[in-house]
Scaffold this motif. Structure first.
Motif, short mmCIF file in Angstrom:
data_model
loop_
_atom_site.label_atom_id
_atom_site.label_comp_id
_atom_site.label_asym_id
_atom_site.label_seq_id
_atom_site.Cartn_x
_atom_site.Cartn_y
_atom_site.Cartn_z
N GLU A 116 0.67 -0.93 -0.18
CA GLU A 116 -0.10 0.06 -0.43
C GLU A 116 0.96 1.19 0.09
O GLU A 116 0.55 2.59 -0.68
CB GLU A 116 -0.65 -0.28 1.56
N ARG A 117 2.15 1.45 0.33
CA ARG A 117 2.68 2.51 1.23
C ARG A 117 3.25 2.79 0.14
O ARG A 117 3.32 3.72 -0.96
CB ARG A 117 3.60 1.87 1.80
N THR A 118 3.94 1.31 -1.17
CA THR A 118 4.63 1.98 -2.17
C THR A 118 3.67 2.00 -3.13
O THR A 118 4.01 3.50 -4.59
CB THR A 118 5.29 0.43 -2.68
N ARG A 119 2.39 1.98 -3.22
CA ARG A 119 1.80 2.70 -4.40
C ARG A 119 1.35 4.07 -3.81
O ARG A 119 -0.09 4.40 -4.68
CB ARG A 119 0.23 2.04 -4.54
N PHE A 120 1.94 4.43 -1.93
CA PHE A 120 0.84 6.09 -1.99
C PHE A 120 -0.51 6.06 -2.16
O PHE A 120 -0.77 6.89 -1.86
CB PHE A 120 1.78 6.91 -2.70
N LEU A 121 -0.62 4.61 -1.07
CA LEU A 121 -2.21 4.54 -1.01
C LEU A 121 -2.49 4.57 0.74
O LEU A 121 -1.48 4.58 1.44
CB LEU A 121 -2.76 2.94 -1.03
#
Length: 242
Positions: A45-50
């Motif tokens: 999630e964080r890597t996709r800026f979610l």
């Protein structure tokens, strides 16, 4: 000038620091593996800026590594946002390499979500799996009917009984089996389950009908991401998580 000799404690501290640095390099080179499937999902999630989603359910296969084929996901995590659903299909529970994170539209009522990865049953059969989310708690049973999954199917209409994965989450396993075809050669009329017409029927504890929903299964509006981070992504993830 006489060279100063490190004390025993200083040598231990130096060696420990070197070991930690080496361990970090190895960890980062492997994509920054997490200790649990949920942390791997959060990393994706964080890597996709979610933002952090509300996790609705986590499913993990009961099969061992040796029993599970390479084409089947080992775990599935479903996260809920205000207007969309995030589904993580993990082929490696603690390592993000090769895992998939897909986003689906969240509907006002019951939300259907076709998984982007196959799941393997205990007998070795592979399945297309269809999830229905935010199913009423009163539902004690459910069945889903789809049409047109296999072009040369003996019976083009398929009805499967569901299993409850978590509160409000039901899964329907549609087998990939050449015995379902007219000539033993599987031919798909669509990509997995996306875009197929469906009917969902829910039942009460006494077997009476609860509700019925018809529609068309969604097509993924954001392509599945194969998560394959490099060292930069790992370092960026660490900074974002501070």
């Amino acid at each position: 000038m006489k060279k100063r000799t490190l004390s025993r404690k200083e040598k231990i501290a130096r060696n420990l620091l070197l070991a930690l640095c080496f361990g970090f390099v190895v960890w980062a080179s492997q994509g920054g593996p997490m200790p649990t499937a949920e942390l791997t999902f959060r990393q994706m999630e964080r890597t996709r800026f979610l933002a952090r989603s509300e996790i609705m359910c986590t499913w993990e296969t009961p099969l061992s590594v040796g029993e599970l084929g390479t084409s089947s996901a080992r775990a599935v995590l479903v996260g809920r946002y205000t207007d969309q659903i995030a589904v993580g299909c993990l082929f490696q529970l603690n390592n993000p390499f090769g895992n998939r994170l897909t986003l689906w539209p969240r509907e006002e009522e019951i939300t259907p979500v076709p998984l982007s990865a196959l799941l393997q049953g205990e007998d070795g059969t592979l399945f297309h799996v269809l999830l229905f989310l935010e199913v009423p708690e009163e539902a004690a049973g459910a069945q889903a009917t789809i049409t047109g999954r296999i072009e040369n199917a003996k019976e083009p209409v398929e009805t499967i009984q569901g299993e409850r994965w978590a509160d409000g989450v039901w899964a329907f396993w549609f087998p990939i089996d050449s015995a379902l075809t007219t000539d033993g050669d599987l031919k798909y009329g669509t990509k997995d389950l996306e875009g197929l017409p469906y009917t969902l029927e829910l039942y009460r504890t006494d077997g009476g009908p609860l509700t019925e929903q018809e529609g068309t299964l969604p097509e993924n509006f954001q392509p599945g991401v194969i998560y394959d981070p490099g060292l930069y992504d790992v370092l960026n993830d660490i900074l974002l998580n501070q």
